[in-house]
Design a protein around this motif. Structure first.
Motif, PDB file in Angstrom:
ATOM      1  N   ASP A  29      38.104  37.678  38.669  1.00  0.00           N
ATOM      2  CA  ASP A  29      37.411  36.432  38.984  1.00  0.00           C
ATOM      3  C   ASP A  29      38.336  35.225  38.868  1.00  0.00           C
ATOM      4  OD1 ASP A  29      34.962  37.419  39.702  1.00  0.00           O
ATOM      5  OD2 ASP A  29      34.118  37.328  37.692  1.00  0.00           O
ATOM      6  N   PHE A  30      39.360  35.337  38.046  1.00  0.00           N
ATOM      7  CA  PHE A  30      40.341  34.252  37.948  1.00  0.00           C
ATOM      8  C   PHE A  30      41.050  34.072  39.290  1.00  0.00           C
ATOM      9  CE2 PHE A  30      44.615  32.643  37.277  1.00  0.00           C
ATOM     10  CZ  PHE A  30      44.388  31.531  36.489  1.00  0.00           C
ATOM     11  N   GLU A  31      41.469  35.186  39.894  1.00  0.00           N
ATOM     12  CA  GLU A  31      42.122  35.137  41.201  1.00  0.00           C
ATOM     13  C   GLU A  31      41.142  34.691  42.273  1.00  0.00           C
ATOM     14  OE1 GLU A  31      44.560  35.549  44.604  1.00  0.00           O
ATOM     15  OE2 GLU A  31      44.916  35.047  42.498  1.00  0.00           O
ATOM     16  N   VAL A  32      39.884  35.081  42.138  1.00  0.00           N
ATOM     17  CA  VAL A  32      38.853  34.653  43.083  1.00  0.00           C
ATOM     18  C   VAL A  32      38.825  33.129  43.156  1.00  0.00           C
ATOM     19  CG1 VAL A  32      36.362  34.494  43.461  1.00  0.00           C
ATOM     20  CG2 VAL A  32      37.375  36.685  42.834  1.00  0.00           C
ATOM     21  N   HIS A  33      38.740  32.499  42.001  1.00  0.00           N
ATOM     22  CA  HIS A  33      38.624  31.034  41.978  1.00  0.00           C
ATOM     23  C   HIS A  33      39.947  30.347  42.312  1.00  0.00           C
ATOM     24  CE1 HIS A  33      34.464  30.762  40.657  1.00  0.00           C
ATOM     25  NE2 HIS A  33      34.696  31.815  39.883  1.00  0.00           N
ATOM     26  N   ARG A  34      41.074  30.965  41.972  1.00  0.00           N
ATOM     27  CA  ARG A  34      42.353  30.395  42.404  1.00  0.00           C
ATOM     28  C   ARG A  34      42.444  30.418  43.925  1.00  0.00           C
ATOM     29  NH1 ARG A  34      46.362  30.980  45.081  1.00  0.00           N
ATOM     30  NH2 ARG A  34      45.630  33.047  45.665  1.00  0.00           N
ATOM     31  N   ASN A  35      41.991  31.524  44.510  1.00  0.00           N
ATOM     32  CA  ASN A  35      42.008  31.646  45.964  1.00  0.00           C
ATOM     33  C   ASN A  35      41.099  30.612  46.623  1.00  0.00           C
ATOM     34  OD1 ASN A  35      42.672  33.022  48.494  1.00  0.00           O
ATOM     35  ND2 ASN A  35      40.572  33.778  48.436  1.00  0.00           N
ATOM     36  N   TRP A  36      39.956  30.360  45.992  1.00  0.00           N
ATOM     37  CA  TRP A  36      39.044  29.367  46.551  1.00  0.00           C
ATOM     38  C   TRP A  36      39.610  27.957  46.446  1.00  0.00           C
ATOM     39  CZ3 TRP A  36      33.630  31.244  44.405  1.00  0.00           C
ATOM     40  CH2 TRP A  36      33.368  32.515  44.940  1.00  0.00           C
ATOM     41  N   LEU A  37      40.375  27.696  45.379  1.00  0.00           N
ATOM     42  CA  LEU A  37      41.087  26.419  45.292  1.00  0.00           C
ATOM     43  C   LEU A  37      42.032  26.264  46.481  1.00  0.00           C
ATOM     44  CD1 LEU A  37      42.188  26.205  41.525  1.00  0.00           C
ATOM     45  CD2 LEU A  37      40.477  24.762  42.650  1.00  0.00           C
ATOM     46  N   ALA A  38      42.749  27.343  46.768  1.00  0.00           N
ATOM     47  CA  ALA A  38      43.721  27.311  47.865  1.00  0.00           C
ATOM     48  C   ALA A  38      43.040  27.156  49.221  1.00  0.00           C
ATOM     49  CB  ALA A  38      44.557  28.596  47.844  1.00  0.00           C
ATOM     50  N   ILE A  39      41.966  27.890  49.430  1.00  0.00           N
ATOM     51  CA  ILE A  39      41.249  27.839  50.708  1.00  0.00           C
ATOM     52  C   ILE A  39      40.721  26.433  50.977  1.00  0.00           C
ATOM     53  CG2 ILE A  39      39.138  28.577  51.896  1.00  0.00           C
ATOM     54  CD1 ILE A  39      39.547  31.347  50.659  1.00  0.00           C
ATOM     55  N   THR A  40      40.018  25.869  50.005  1.00  0.00           N
ATOM     56  CA  THR A  40      39.395  24.563  50.222  1.00  0.00           C
ATOM     57  C   THR A  40      40.416  23.434  50.294  1.00  0.00           C
ATOM     58  OG1 THR A  40      39.030  24.352  47.823  1.00  0.00           O
ATOM     59  CG2 THR A  40      37.223  25.255  49.142  1.00  0.00           C
ATOM     60  N   ILE A 151      30.818  32.820  26.284  1.00  0.00           N
ATOM     61  CA  ILE A 151      32.249  32.802  25.982  1.00  0.00           C
ATOM     62  C   ILE A 151      32.940  34.013  26.622  1.00  0.00           C
ATOM     63  CG2 ILE A 151      33.952  33.089  24.131  1.00  0.00           C
ATOM     64  CD1 ILE A 151      32.181  31.355  22.375  1.00  0.00           C
ATOM     65  N   MET A 152      32.323  35.183  26.508  1.00  0.00           N
ATOM     66  CA  MET A 152      32.895  36.393  27.111  1.00  0.00           C
ATOM     67  C   MET A 152      33.048  36.237  28.616  1.00  0.00           C
ATOM     68  SD  MET A 152      33.571  38.678  24.764  1.00  0.00           S
ATOM     69  CE  MET A 152      34.054  37.283  23.741  1.00  0.00           C
ATOM     70  N   VAL A 153      32.005  35.727  29.255  1.00  0.00           N
ATOM     71  CA  VAL A 153      31.975  35.665  30.714  1.00  0.00           C
ATOM     72  C   VAL A 153      32.815  34.517  31.256  1.00  0.00           C
ATOM     73  CG1 VAL A 153      30.489  35.308  32.726  1.00  0.00           C
ATOM     74  CG2 VAL A 153      29.739  36.812  30.876  1.00  0.00           C
ATOM     75  N   ASP A 154      32.702  33.340  30.652  1.00  0.00           N
ATOM     76  CA  ASP A 154      33.384  32.156  31.196  1.00  0.00           C
ATOM     77  C   ASP A 154      34.782  31.953  30.643  1.00  0.00           C
ATOM     78  OD1 ASP A 154      31.160  31.628  32.691  1.00  0.00           O
ATOM     79  OD2 ASP A 154      30.891  29.578  31.987  1.00  0.00           O
ATOM     80  N   ASN A 155      34.916  32.026  29.342  1.00  0.00           N
ATOM     81  CA  ASN A 155      36.163  31.612  28.702  1.00  0.00           C
ATOM     82  C   ASN A 155      37.170  32.735  28.512  1.00  0.00           C
ATOM     83  OD1 ASN A 155      33.766  29.847  27.117  1.00  0.00           O
ATOM     84  ND2 ASN A 155      35.388  28.682  28.085  1.00  0.00           N
ATOM     85  N   ILE A 156      36.749  33.976  28.722  1.00  0.00           N
ATOM     86  CA  ILE A 156      37.698  35.093  28.718  1.00  0.00           C
ATOM     87  C   ILE A 156      37.721  35.740  30.104  1.00  0.00           C
ATOM     88  CG2 ILE A 156      38.312  37.324  27.717  1.00  0.00           C
ATOM     89  CD1 ILE A 156      37.148  36.447  25.095  1.00  0.00           C
ATOM     90  N   PHE A 158      36.296  34.897  32.876  1.00  0.00           N
ATOM     91  CA  PHE A 158      36.525  33.730  33.729  1.00  0.00           C
ATOM     92  C   PHE A 158      35.481  33.549  34.831  1.00  0.00           C
ATOM     93  CE2 PHE A 158      38.166  30.780  36.802  1.00  0.00           C
ATOM     94  CZ  PHE A 158      38.774  29.833  36.014  1.00  0.00           C
ATOM     95  N   GLN A 159      34.642  32.551  34.600  1.00  0.00           N
ATOM     96  CA  GLN A 159      33.711  32.034  35.601  1.00  0.00           C
ATOM     97  C   GLN A 159      33.313  30.619  35.204  1.00  0.00           C
ATOM     98  OE1 GLN A 159      30.286  34.410  36.664  1.00  0.00           O
ATOM     99  NE2 GLN A 159      31.511  35.856  37.828  1.00  0.00           N
ATOM    100  N   TYR A 160      32.398  30.029  35.996  1.00  0.00           N
ATOM    101  CA  TYR A 160      31.947  28.662  35.748  1.00  0.00           C
ATOM    102  C   TYR A 160      30.436  28.603  35.501  1.00  0.00           C
ATOM    103  CZ  TYR A 160      36.471  26.880  37.423  1.00  0.00           C
ATOM    104  OH  TYR A 160      37.803  26.597  37.581  1.00  0.00           O
ATOM    105  N   ASN A 161      29.908  29.548  34.745  1.00  0.00           N
ATOM    106  CA  ASN A 161      28.467  29.571  34.507  1.00  0.00           C
ATOM    107  C   ASN A 161      27.985  28.426  33.623  1.00  0.00           C
ATOM    108  OD1 ASN A 161      27.506  32.213  35.764  1.00  0.00           O
ATOM    109  ND2 ASN A 161      29.246  32.890  34.550  1.00  0.00           N
ATOM    110  N   GLY A 162      28.838  27.935  32.722  1.00  0.00           N
ATOM    111  CA  GLY A 162      28.429  26.900  31.789  1.00  0.00           C
ATOM    112  C   GLY A 162      27.885  25.664  32.468  1.00  0.00           C
ATOM    113  N   PHE A 163      28.623  25.123  33.424  1.00  0.00           N
ATOM    114  CA  PHE A 163      28.157  23.888  34.043  1.00  0.00           C
ATOM    115  C   PHE A 163      26.956  24.142  34.945  1.00  0.00           C
ATOM    116  CE2 PHE A 163      30.185  24.672  38.154  1.00  0.00           C
ATOM    117  CZ  PHE A 163      29.549  23.791  39.021  1.00  0.00           C
ATOM    118  N   LEU A 164      26.859  25.364  35.499  1.00  0.00           N
ATOM    119  CA  LEU A 164      25.702  25.706  36.317  1.00  0.00           C
ATOM    120  C   LEU A 164      24.435  25.783  35.468  1.00  0.00           C
ATOM    121  CD1 LEU A 164      27.353  28.449  38.565  1.00  0.00           C
ATOM    122  CD2 LEU A 164      26.738  26.123  39.243  1.00  0.00           C
ATOM    123  N   PHE A 165      24.557  26.387  34.288  1.00  0.00           N
ATOM    124  CA  PHE A 165      23.414  26.426  33.389  1.00  0.00           C
ATOM    125  C   PHE A 165      23.071  25.032  32.884  1.00  0.00           C
ATOM    126  CE2 PHE A 165      24.210  31.060  32.857  1.00  0.00           C
ATOM    127  CZ  PHE A 165      22.921  31.481  33.177  1.00  0.00           C
TER     128      PHE A 165
END
Length: 494
Positions: A29-40, A151-156, A158-165
């Motif tokens: 998921d870290f690479e997923v979001h890095r790729n999305w940074l690059a795409i956008t 913490i497991m999902v977002d901070n290790i 890797f995702q952005y669930n915190g701000f969505l919640f």
């Protein structure tokens, strides 16, 4: 120490601890979001949902793509290489630290929602004064900002669930305070950030309809309210989808990839995990030579060997049935606390247990709202403790590296012990687990001993590499299904 300072200290310490996790393992998921940074950042907007250089194509709604675009602007000053579309699996230290930092900073929205909600929360023990980390407000603070699962999902992982919640909880806060337009806009915005929140959309729809639109004798007022709420809810969709009006079919293909299969790579602990397990055992018992890839750990559409294969429409129908029936009962009840949160928990449970290709991480959609119920009712508190313990353990397979194992175990034990002590403190003699629940939770020790040690000692890791994942999924499925049944009993019958 005053209660306010204690809460702020917990928030600050949680943030500092998450900084210490920067070097920890991160998933694809870290690479997923890095790729999305690059795409956008690198491509014109009309190509965002067509780009497929990486297998991790953009598959979130446009608002999240805009969010990635905003994050990409500072990123170019940190390390330009992370913004190259063809620079697959790029993970410089600067990139890792930048992306980890953005997760923590965007969680400030969750912190803001927490502070708003705490204004409406009374401590169960009215005599509490000064330093008390076990009271209701501190308990909720920890469930929001130091939640083991988050913490497991977002901070290790890797995702952005915190701000969505954070946005979700703000929408709940405003709707409960009859700020209908703000609450509706926030939830509509949330849907355009991550479409998984469609899971709980029926809860919002029926709550707003029954508690606002129809709650008047005037037909004209009903019509005016309906049009107003409908209009403000559509605005975020127009802003989100407008630039892609000529690419809607392609966008929908990316958002709803039904070929990913009934279950995620590592089975989410739900009804289909038990179904898959039953199919696997049945195929062995009858000596079938056909092999299912359900336990291969891959994301793909697969066929069951013995049991009928489940199409998406079946999961949709079952999810809808188990949502609507309990919701109709709740909507008819007059004296029910936190009606909206209960509706959301019902929808989240139903979608998690019966949905198509459900991720383990979706259990957070149950846990975060349910934490508010836990500080208001002793029965809900007992259920919350049982449910969170199982849910936390169900996420263990996501963090499988040896380096993170001690962190995972220590955090798990600390979280479980804190939840137990805090809830027991708040409800004193009213907080009591059933013997069968205690026995079931105790099995975690034996299961983890097998998964982390015995499985390798007897060399099953080569013959049956995915057996620990299967056992964990099946074990946790039973606990979460039990939690769902007990929740329905508490809210609908008792």
């Amino acid at each position: 120490m005053s209660e306010k300072n204690l809460i702020l200290s917990i928030i600050l310490l949680a943030g500092l601890f998450k900084v210490l996790l920067f070097p920890a393992y991160h998933s694809t998921d870290f690479e997923v979001h890095r790729n999305w940074l690059a795409i956008t950042h690198s491509l014109p907007i009309e190509k965002w949902y067509y780009e497929n250089t990486s297998e991790w194509t953009l598959d979130y709604p446009p608002f999240f793509a805009y969010f990635e675009y905003v994050l990409s602007q500072p990123a170019k000053y940190i390390d330009k290489e992370m913004l190259r579309v063809d620079n697959l699996n790029y993970k410089s230290t600067e990139t890792i630290y930048y992306q980890r930092t953005t997760v923590i900073l965007t969680e400030l929205i969750l912190v803001y929602s927490l502070l708003k909600i705490l204004n409406k929360v009374d401590n169960a023990q009215k005599k509490d004064t000064g330093f008390n980390i076990l009271n209701s407000k501190c308990f909720l603070t920890i469930q929001f900002v130091a939640n083991f699962a988050l913490i497991m999902v977002d901070n290790i992982h890797f995702q952005y669930n915190g701000f969505l919640f954070g946005i979700m909880m703000l929408s709940i806060y405003h709707l409960q305070n009859k700020n209908w337009i703000v609450g509706s806009v926030l939830f509509s915005t949330l849907l355009n950030l991550k479409h998984i929140y469609l899971y709980v959309a029926p809860a919002y729809f029926f709550y707003i309809l029954t508690q606002h639109v129809l709650k008047t004798d005037s037909l004209i007022t009903k019509f005016t309210r309906l049009i107003t709420i409908g209009f403000v809810s559509i605005v975020p969709f127009v802003l989100s989808l407008g630039p892609f009006i000529n690419h809607i079919p392609q966008l929908l293909t990316r958002l709803f990839p039904f070929k990913r299969g009934l279950s995620h790579a590592y089975w989410a602990p739900n009804v289909w995990a038990l179904y898959n397990f039953g199919d696997k055992i049945s195929s062995i018992l009858i000596g079938s030579k056909s092999k299912s890839s359900l336990t291969s750990g891959l994301v793909q559409d697969v066929e069951h060997v013995v049991f009928p294969s489940i199409p998406p429409k079946v999961t949709f129908i079952l999810s809808l049935i188990f949502m609507l029936v309990p919701m109709l009962v709740i909507l008819k009840k007059k004296n029910i606390i936190d009606r909206l949160i209960n509706l959301i928990v019902i929808c989240a449970f139903s979608s998690f247990l019966f949905g198509w290709h459900v991720h383990e991480k979706a259990v957070l959609m149950i846990l975060i709202p349910a934490s508010i119920l836990a500080v208001k009712d002793k029965n809900q508190a007992c259920l919350y403790f049982f449910m969170t313990t199982i849910s936390y353990y169900s996420l263990f397979p996501l963090i499988y590296k040896n380096f993170e194992y001690p962190i995972k175990i220590v955090l798990f034990v600390m979280s479980v012990l804190y939840n137990y002590e805090a809830l027991r403190y708040q409800f004193k003699d009213g907080f009591k687990l059933k013997k069968i629940e205690i026995f079931y939770l105790g099995l975690i020790i034996l299961l983890e001993f097998y998964n982390s040690c015995l499985h390798y000692v007897i060399s099953f890791d080569k013959k049956l590499p995915y057996l620990p994942l299967m056992l964990t999924s099946v074990y946790c499925s039973l606990g979460i299904i039990y939690s769902w049944a007990k929740y329905l009993f508490l809210i609908l019958i008792k």
